[in-house]
Design a protein around this motif. Sequence first.
Motif, mmCIF file in Angstrom:
data_model
loop_
_atom_site.group_PDB
_atom_site.id
_atom_site.type_symbol
_atom_site.label_atom_id
_atom_site.label_comp_id
_atom_site.label_asym_id
_atom_site.label_seq_id
_atom_site.Cartn_x
_atom_site.Cartn_y
_atom_site.Cartn_z
ATOM 1 N N SER A 13 0.835 -1.204 0.000
ATOM 2 C CA SER A 13 0.000 0.000 0.000
ATOM 3 C C SER A 13 0.872 1.258 0.000
ATOM 4 C CB SER A 13 -0.965 -0.003 1.190
ATOM 5 O OG SER A 13 -0.306 0.276 2.411
ATOM 6 N N HIS A 14 2.074 1.140 0.539
ATOM 7 C CA HIS A 14 3.017 2.261 0.529
ATOM 8 C C HIS A 14 4.020 2.151 -0.621
ATOM 9 C CE1 HIS A 14 1.584 4.261 4.081
ATOM 10 N NE2 HIS A 14 1.440 3.069 4.639
ATOM 11 N N ARG A 15 4.584 0.970 -0.845
ATOM 12 C CA ARG A 15 5.608 0.827 -1.885
ATOM 13 C C ARG A 15 5.043 1.114 -3.271
ATOM 14 N NH1 ARG A 15 10.731 -1.465 -2.525
ATOM 15 N NH2 ARG A 15 11.051 -0.535 -0.467
ATOM 16 N N THR A 18 5.400 4.736 -3.552
ATOM 17 C CA THR A 18 6.830 5.055 -3.661
ATOM 18 C C THR A 18 7.301 4.802 -5.087
ATOM 19 O OG1 THR A 18 7.253 4.535 -1.329
ATOM 20 C CG2 THR A 18 9.142 4.452 -2.824
ATOM 21 N N ILE A 128 7.726 5.311 4.945
ATOM 22 C CA ILE A 128 6.696 6.356 4.958
ATOM 23 C C ILE A 128 7.350 7.722 5.159
ATOM 24 C CG2 ILE A 128 4.763 7.295 6.291
ATOM 25 C CD1 ILE A 128 3.932 4.324 6.800
ATOM 26 N N LYS A 131 9.110 8.619 1.997
ATOM 27 C CA LYS A 131 8.155 8.808 0.906
ATOM 28 C C LYS A 131 7.635 10.237 0.937
ATOM 29 C CE LYS A 131 4.196 6.852 1.177
ATOM 30 N NZ LYS A 131 3.009 6.016 1.194
ATOM 31 N N VAL A 150 -1.387 6.746 0.055
ATOM 32 C CA VAL A 150 -1.469 5.292 0.222
ATOM 33 C C VAL A 150 -2.302 4.706 -0.914
ATOM 34 C CG1 VAL A 150 -2.273 3.422 1.732
ATOM 35 C CG2 VAL A 150 -1.304 5.471 2.732
#
Length: 153
Positions: A13-15, A18, A128, A131, A150
């Motif tokens: 959900s974060h990568r 990114t 995070i 990011k 996200v």
Amino acid sequence: MTIAKELRGYFLSHRTITNELINKIDKEHYNYRPTETSMSAQKLVLHMLTSFYSITSAAAKQQPKQLHDATATDLNLSELAKTYTEETLTLLDSISDEGFSEIIDLSDTMGMKLPAKAVIHAAIDHEINHKGNLFIYVREMGHTDLPMFVFKG
């Protein structure tokens, strides 16, 4: 649901975001720094990718593989992001539910000992933080069509 699958989803959900930001960085901006004391865009991206991969390797009780030539001058950050993401997912998937409870000694690098699951959460928190930096870099490079913080896919 296994712990690995749960963490995989949270990580992605974060990568995913990114990687979207990294894909916006053209080679002519690899040396961009928003301030004199900032890391270059390339250094920031490499720090994010290699740190998460190394921390996940420690959580999986494996030695990290060398995934890129640190002396190369013709790096493709988008390709490296894809490689590091895939290798990190492989490591996450290799950890059993019981393995996520095992204590990982990161005294030398992070000054603490934590269960493997907490180690992964610390790596996600680290990503995070950076990011957020990456959002600023990409916006200052002139990009205005940016993703949400996200990925909700």
